[in-house]
Design an enzyme around this catalytic site. Structure first.
Site, PDB file in Angstrom:
ATOM      1  N   LYS A 183       1.345  14.346   1.095  1.00  0.00           N
ATOM      2  CA  LYS A 183      -0.037  14.655   0.669  1.00  0.00           C
ATOM      3  C   LYS A 183      -0.211  16.172   0.468  1.00  0.00           C
ATOM      4  O   LYS A 183      -1.206  16.628  -0.067  1.00  0.00           O
ATOM      5  CB  LYS A 183      -1.006  14.101   1.715  1.00  0.00           C
ATOM      6  N   HIS A 214       0.809  -1.228   0.000  1.00  0.00           N
ATOM      7  CA  HIS A 214       0.000   0.000   0.000  1.00  0.00           C
ATOM      8  C   HIS A 214       0.836   1.270   0.000  1.00  0.00           C
ATOM      9  O   HIS A 214       0.290   2.378   0.072  1.00  0.00           O
ATOM     10  CB  HIS A 214      -0.906   0.036   1.234  1.00  0.00           C
ATOM     11  N   LYS A 249      -7.757  13.945   4.811  1.00  0.00           N
ATOM     12  CA  LYS A 249      -6.915  12.735   4.771  1.00  0.00           C
ATOM     13  C   LYS A 249      -5.864  12.892   5.865  1.00  0.00           C
ATOM     14  O   LYS A 249      -5.716  13.952   6.443  1.00  0.00           O
ATOM     15  CB  LYS A 249      -6.234  12.558   3.388  1.00  0.00           C
ATOM     16  N   ARG A 250      -5.106  11.857   6.149  1.00  0.00           N
ATOM     17  CA  ARG A 250      -4.043  11.966   7.152  1.00  0.00           C
ATOM     18  C   ARG A 250      -3.101  13.083   6.735  1.00  0.00           C
ATOM     19  O   ARG A 250      -2.869  13.323   5.541  1.00  0.00           O
ATOM     20  CB  ARG A 250      -3.290  10.637   7.267  1.00  0.00           C
ATOM     21  N   LYS A 300     -14.524   8.410  -3.230  1.00  0.00           N
ATOM     22  CA  LYS A 300     -15.740   8.714  -2.486  1.00  0.00           C
ATOM     23  C   LYS A 300     -16.294  10.078  -2.929  1.00  0.00           C
ATOM     24  O   LYS A 300     -17.499  10.254  -3.108  1.00  0.00           O
ATOM     25  CB  LYS A 300     -15.448   8.698  -0.979  1.00  0.00           C
ATOM     26  N   THR A 310      -8.311   6.733  -1.639  1.00  0.00           N
ATOM     27  CA  THR A 310      -9.668   6.186  -1.767  1.00  0.00           C
ATOM     28  C   THR A 310     -10.707   7.279  -1.502  1.00  0.00           C
ATOM     29  O   THR A 310     -11.832   7.212  -1.990  1.00  0.00           O
ATOM     30  CB  THR A 310      -9.868   5.009  -0.777  1.00  0.00           C
TER      31      THR A 310
HETATM   32  C1  LIG Z   1       4.157   0.671  10.057  1.00  0.00           C
HETATM   33  C2  LIG Z   1       3.449   1.947   9.981  1.00  0.00           C
HETATM   34  C3  LIG Z   1       2.496   1.978   8.811  1.00  0.00           C
HETATM   35  C4  LIG Z   1       1.115   1.911   9.054  1.00  0.00           C
HETATM   36  C5  LIG Z   1       0.240   1.961   7.976  1.00  0.00           C
HETATM   37  C6  LIG Z   1       0.755   2.039   6.696  1.00  0.00           C
HETATM   38  C7  LIG Z   1      -0.239   2.036   5.576  1.00  0.00           C
HETATM   39  C8  LIG Z   1       0.236   1.238   4.447  1.00  0.00           C
HETATM   40  C9  LIG Z   1      -0.459   3.402   5.121  1.00  0.00           C
HETATM   41  C10 LIG Z   1      -1.717   3.496   4.298  1.00  0.00           C
HETATM   42  O1  LIG Z   1      -2.780   3.571   4.837  1.00  0.00           O
HETATM   43  N1  LIG Z   1      -1.524   3.531   2.978  1.00  0.00           N
HETATM   44  C11 LIG Z   1      -2.620   3.932   2.139  1.00  0.00           C
HETATM   45  O2  LIG Z   1      -3.333   2.775   1.728  1.00  0.00           O
HETATM   46  C12 LIG Z   1      -4.478   3.126   0.960  1.00  0.00           C
HETATM   47  C13 LIG Z   1      -5.262   1.861   0.663  1.00  0.00           C
HETATM   48  O3  LIG Z   1      -4.601   1.089  -0.281  1.00  0.00           O
HETATM   49  C14 LIG Z   1      -4.087   3.882  -0.321  1.00  0.00           C
HETATM   50  O4  LIG Z   1      -5.250   4.269  -0.982  1.00  0.00           O
HETATM   51  C15 LIG Z   1      -3.238   5.102   0.033  1.00  0.00           C
HETATM   52  O5  LIG Z   1      -2.757   5.703  -1.140  1.00  0.00           O
HETATM   53  C16 LIG Z   1      -2.076   4.690   0.912  1.00  0.00           C
HETATM   54  O6  LIG Z   1      -1.346   5.823   1.379  1.00  0.00           O
HETATM   55  C17 LIG Z   1       2.102   2.102   6.443  1.00  0.00           C
HETATM   56  C18 LIG Z   1       2.995   2.071   7.530  1.00  0.00           C
END
Ligand SMILES: CCc1ccc([C@H](C)CC(=O)N[C@@H]2O[C@H](CO)[C@@H](O)[C@H](O)[C@H]2O)cc1
Length: 836
Positions: free
Chosen positions: A573, A364, A567-568, A682, A678
């Site tokens: 971003k 992701h 978004k975060r 929406k 995503t």
């Molecule tokens: C280990 C810390 C950590 C926690 C969560 C993440 C996730 C992968 C971050 C995340 O939410 N990524 C997002 O995933 C979405 C669903 O596929 C995508 O639409 C977003 O572009 C992506 O940033 C990475 C690293």
């Protein structure tokens, strides 16, 4: 849907009303429904029973049919609220809306009494929730497996304009949407040592004796499909101590030690780590990952064994397939090997064949800092047997590589270099003493399929971050462009627009067949339809204006263009770039005469999102938003033409209010950094136009809705590296320089606090302004200008708005899940018989 008529031909509303009152009386001892929270509790515990009926019927059917199952392993499930989704998916809205009316309550208000289940950070967690809705709606035998965090994503408050984090105590008044399964518990061990023993048949086995053990207690969360009898499951694990209280220690006067085991156990499922890009690297995080993976795999294998015995493990891949939601559950590769080899006694190679067939991995993010690498010493201490297994896997892998690369890289040193670069265990580039376990490499080697989450991202995955692996296993790499559930994200959060679409299309079949939305294209320029479309949007804008009034105590002009970025908070971003453009828009308004201002397109800008609690720069960006907002919102010259509000505590429920009211949404990440996004989907689904970069799923949204309808700007992914190298020759835009001076000069106060923000993008050293804000600044302002021009022509704006919804069919998570089921899981629907 109107209220149902039961078998005896009488309306079922009276029974429903009675049931709500009874639940409140006998579960909460309250004799009347006096508050929305009363009504919520009564309604939720009443609906719960219908849900459990559907759940039991579904699982009886699946037990009988014994179909192949999908298990979605995820450290996060960002579910939000359940009442509205459950009532609507089960088709009970007629009964309950009428019953609540009889009790003097409105479904909308009652729904707001529910706490969000915020068991996730952002995109990854919410995607998992949308996937569960689609898997159930498509009658696919699929379960989610995760952690029942006692405290979810922190609640965000603003204190003097700064983010403040507060614990998310979401379980205080119980949770009607879960069923505690006292009959489903598994032991999970940590630490300890591994010994070799020779079995009777002379086979040497590894015996792991954990130093510490906890109980994984299952909680089932039934997942209702839409307009189908299927109700699947999300099984979440809670960590419990083996012995909850050490009486001997207590009697010895050592209260802390008496509680120690309990505290250590409960800490495992206590809280969600609030980072969505940089791993905390804390041992507890690895403990959490192993805890839910170990419990989930034991759970699946024990169910398989109950049906197929323990002599047919070769059948496992035809009965169970696992999806690893990013690297967080990757320890599953070693855990499945341990269970098959050490516990079930399989030979290594047979076990490896089964493991790799069963597992699949979704990436992701391409952010290097987000790819988890665990120090070998941490892994070896907490999971000594797994570290051994990973070493054996890596030994087998690097040997296989060496043979495979012999022809391509005859020179031993060349080959050694490539093998080192592809080794699952490798040196820490920042500290050569330390060896790391690369969880992404372990996932790629241990899986059958590896996929990215949007076309451009899946290309970067195979052409950059896993290119060496792609060259060896090209067929392993796939793309599965994300999607969102049209139930929650249009039909239930925007029923007015949904009704208008249903009227125009003549049926509501589009709710689980969104390709039918394309038929709206023919009505995009129809003035009458546009009128009704605009009326829905402005009603939603009034609702958001009400929320802004409640939070900030200010009236906003609902005729203004509602410009949203939610978004975060993250540097990639580029919320920072958005604020810079708002400062420029403010300065232009200040320079205008009052007459000229009358020609301006008024805007209400909303930014929302949480910053990881340890992410300093992101927190400074939030402060800049609130600081700029308080200046421009108070400026008598401009406040009728421009406002900026930071809406705190952005979560699933807030998104359900903001997205239907949005007219322009911003997805302005540096090209090549946002895997998919995503929220863009929406917004498009709700007829909100997009200003964005050529990144993630923005590209596919433009392809589907018509690129001419999207305000695209900015450098392309393939140019990024070159531009970063060229940094020193880059000439900034004079408007940029002016704004930088303003911030540095304290125009918005807090200049010391904002200095690192300015410094991070405003010196021409290579590496500075890593996300190329200065490079995209001028093009971004131009694109925002085009937005204003377009908004002046409401017929054109509304045509585009309708074209966005019409072109959103592809972005249903039903399409995404169908593709996973066909191309990766090889699982078909198994629909239970309709409820009698
Ligand atoms: C280990 C810390 C950590 C926690 C969560 C993440 C996730 C992968 C971050 C995340 O939410 N990524 C997002 O995933 C979405 C669903 O596929 C995508 O639409 C977003 O572009 C992506 O940033 C990475 C690293």
């Amino acid at each position: 849907k109107t209220a149902a008529i039961n078998k005896s031909g009488t309306s079922s509303v009276p029974a429903t009303t009675k049931d709500i009152e009874n639940k409140l009386r006998y579960l909460f001892g309250r004799n009347e429904v006096s508050t929305p929270n009363d009504a919520y509790q009564g309604t939720a515990w009443s609906v719960r029973e219908r849900l459990i009926d559907a759940f039991n019927k579904t699982h009886e059917h699946w037990k009988k049919e014994d179909p192949k199952f999908i298990y979605y392993l995820s450290a996060e499930f960002l579910m939000g609220r359940s009442l509205t989704n459950t009532v609507f998916n089960l088709g009970l809205q007629g009964d309950y809306a009428t019953a609540l009316k009889e009790l003097g309550q409105k479904m909308e208000q009652v729904a707001e009494a529910e706490r969000d289940a915020a068991l996730g950070n952002g995109g990854l967690g919410r995607l998992a929730a949308c996937f569960l809705d689609s898997m159930a709606t498509l009658d696919l035998p699929g379960w989610g497996y995760g952690i029942r965090y006692k405290y979810g994503m922190f609640k965000q408050a603003l204190k003097d304009g700064y983010q403040q984090e507060l614990p998310d105590i979401w379980l205080t008044s119980g949770n009607p949407w879960e069923v505690r399964r006292d009959d489903v518990r598994h032991m999970v061990g940590f630490g300890g040592r591994v010994e070799r023993r020779r079995e009777a048949g002379g086979r040497e086995v590894a015996v792991w004796t954990p130093a510490e053990q906890v109980i994984a207690q299952a909680y089932d969360n039934p997942i209702p499909g839409y307009s189908t009898p299927t109700t699947s499951n999300l099984r979440l694990w809670d960590a419990l101590p083996l012995s909850e209280f050490d009486l001997a220690a207590f009697n010895a006067g050592d209260y802390d030690r008496a509680m120690l085991a309990r505290e250590r156990a409960e800490a495992i499922s206590a809280v969600l780590y609030p980072n969505d890009s940089t791993p905390e690297g804390k041992e507890l995080r690895l403990k959490q990952q192993y805890f839910f993976v170990c419990a989930s795999l034991q759970d699946v294998l024990s169910r398989f064994k109950a049906t197929h015995g323990s002599a047919r493990w070769d059948l496992l891949p035809s009965k169970a397939v696992f999806q690893l939601n990013d690297t967080h559950p990757t320890i599953a590769v070693a855990e499945l090997m341990r269970l098959l080899v050490d516990v079930e006694g399989l030979e290594w190679d047979e076990a490896w064949g089964i493991t790799t067939k069963c597992l699949n991995y979704t990436n992701h993010t391409v952010m290097p800092e987000a790819l988890e690498k665990w120090p070998v010493k941490v892994m070896a201490k907490m999971l000594p047997r797994h570290m051994e297994i990973i070493e054996v896997i890596n030994e087998g892998w690097t040997q296989w590589l060496s043979a495979h690369l012999a022809s391509e890289l005859p020179a031993p040193e060349e080959r050694a270099k490539r093998i080192a670069a592809m080794s699952i265990i490798h040196e820490n580039p920042w500290n050569k003493e330390e060896m790391l376990v690369n969880m992404a490499y372990l996932a790629v080697v241990g899986s059958s399929a590896v996929n990215g989450v949007a076309a451009i991202h899946s290309n970067i995955v195979k052409d950059e971050i896993f290119n060496d692996f792609y060259k060896i296993f090209p067929s392993k790499f796939q793309n599965k462009t994300n999607g969102v559930t049209p139930r929650r994200w249009l039909a239930w959060c925007n029923p007015e627009l949904a009704d208008l679409i249903t009227q125009q299309l003549g049926s509501d079949a589009w709710i689980n067949d969104t390709e039918q939305l394309t038929a709206l294209r023919t009505h995009a320029s129809d003035p009458a339809f546009q009128q009704r479309w605009a009326a829905v949007k402005s009603a939603k804008k009034e609702r958001l204006a009400g929320l802004i009034k409640r939070v900030w105590g200010e009236e906003v002009n609902t005729a203004a263009l509602f410009d949203i970025q939610i978004k975060r908070i993250h540097e990639y971003k580029r919320q920072y770039l958005n604020v810079l453009s708002i400062i420029w828009r403010y300065k232009q308004l200040k320079r205008m005469s009052p007459q000229q201002r009358l020609q301006a397109v008024p805007r209400v800008c909303v930014i929302g999102g949480k910053a990881a609690s340890a992410y300093d720069m992101a927190k400074r960006i939030i402060r800049l938003v609130t600081a700029v907002g308080s200046v421009i919102n108070a400026d008598p010259d401009t406040r009728d033409y421009l406002r900026l509000y930071f809406l705190p505590d952005y979560n699933v429920s807030l998104a359900e209010t903001i997205i239907p009211a949005a007219e322009l949404s911003q997805h302005i990440s540096t090209a090549g950094t946002e895997a998919s996004g995503t929220s863009n989907m929406k917004f498009a689904l709700n007829g909100c136009l997009i200003i964005g970069t050529w990144d993630g799923a923005n590209i596919e949204i433009a392809e589907e809705t018509g690129v001419e309808n999207v305000f695209v700007f900015g450098v392309r992914a393939e140019d990024i590296n070159g531009l970063r190298k060229e940094r020193k020759n880059f000439k900034t835009d004079p408007r940029w320089d002016e704004i930088m001076r303003d911030i540095e000069g304290g125009m918005f106060g807090d200049k010391e606090y904002f200095k690192p923000l300015v410094d991070s993008v405003n010196n021409m050293k290579v590496g500075n302004d890593w996300f190329l804000l200065a490079n995209d600044f001028a093009a971004y302002l131009d694109a925002q200008q085009q937005v204003d021009e377009c908004y002046r022509d409401q017929a054109e704006w509304l045509r585009r708005s309708i074209m966005y919804t019409a072109g959103s069919g592809k972005f249903s998570s039903d399409r995404t899940i169908r593709q996973y089921a066909e191309d990766i899981w090889h699982v078909g629907p198994c629909r239970p018989p309709p409820a009698a």
